[in-house]
Design a protein around this motif. Structure first.
Motif: not given
Length: 291
Positions: A258-260, A253-255, A178-182, A244-247
């Protein structure tokens, strides 16, 4: 039991509906033994609670790669039998191969949607499911159908996940995501891993399906994320490849991915026990009922 508002945006199944007949079945197969190591203690607890005896006939619902099916086959031998049912053709193939290698002769598998499956040897004495009963689109109809596959007075034994807030292995991972995507808000009681977290709802489903005498025991323990002995890096690779979160992260994107990944590695390092793996709290309900 119901979730409070703080939990509702953490359900992983809301990222995208799970296709167990296709993609999710393949993901499970790709990491089969790691998944099984992670949930084996819960399956063992459910098997002990079920206490199968020689001569009983059993359906293993959502049998996956067949580990629990083989354990049941051994428990009901020599005169009992077990039928493993799974919607994933890939997992059923793997389960059959595994059973053949084991030499078990009282075990069969069928690839089918359990909510409508027809089994010529029905009714069976018992039904077992380790995390295979929470994904039905119409659960009352599905359990009504399953009720017809079990003899009157027969017993079902289910393991289902408890509330997400008490499953830190998922809760904390989804907090990182959740820190990286909605993450869309969860739909209460929707099909998915936590569909039966609310025991009142589960009771309604079982009662609506014709089952009685519902009895629940709580299982709590540490889940080895990514398998026994996994390092934080290996646990991250497992989580992002199988969830599913990995997908969803890769799609950004890669950035972001990688951060997650880096944040997840830091999280798992806090829970890492050398030689044992990344151990995080889990909770499941062990449920029995009578047909």
């Amino acid at each position: 039991m119901t979730n409070d508002g703080a939990d509702k945006d953490l359900h992983p199944e809301e990222l995208k509906p799970e296709d167990w007949a296709g993609e999710m079945g393949l993901k499970w197969l790709a990491s089969l033994f790691l998944f099984e190591e992670m949930i084996a203690p819960i399956g063992d607890a459910l098997l002990a609670r079920a206490d199968y005896q020689d001569g009983e006939s059993v359906i293993d619902l959502g049998c996956g790669g067949g580990a629990t099916t083989l354990a049941i086959a051994s428990a009901v031998a020599p005169s009992g039998k077990v039928m493993g049912v799974d919607i994933s053709p890939d997992l059923v193939v793997a389960a059959r191969e595994r059973a053949t290698k084991s030499g078990a002769t009282n075990i069969e598998f069928t690839c089918a949607d359990a909510s409508v499956v027809q089994l010529p040897d029905a009714p069976y004495d018992r039904l077992f499911s380790r995390f295979g009963s929470m994904f039905f689109d119409n659960p009352i109809a599905a359990f009504s159908h399953l009720h017809g596959l079990v003899r009157p007075g027969g017993r079902i034994d289910l393991a289902v996940w408890g509330p997400p807030r008490e499953n830190l292995w998922m809760m904390e991972m989804m907090g990182v995501v959740r820190n990286h995507i909605e993450v869309p808000p969860a739909i209460p009681r929707a099909p998915g891993p936590f569909a039966f977290e609310d025991l009142e709802y589960l009771g309604e489903i079982l009662s609506g399906g014709g089952f009685t005498n519902v009895d629940v025991a709580a299982y709590e323990g540490l889940q080895p994320v990514g398998g026994i002995g996994a390092t934080p890096d290996k646990a991250v690779a497992f989580a992002l490849a199988s969830m599913a979160a990995g997908r969803a992260l890769r799609d950004k994107g890669d950035t972001i991915f990688a951060a997650a990944s880096e944040e997840l590695t830091d999280l798992f390092a806090k829970h890492h026990v050398p030689g044992k793996g990344v151990l995080m709290q889990g909770k499941a309900w062990l449920v029995s009922a009578i047909a």
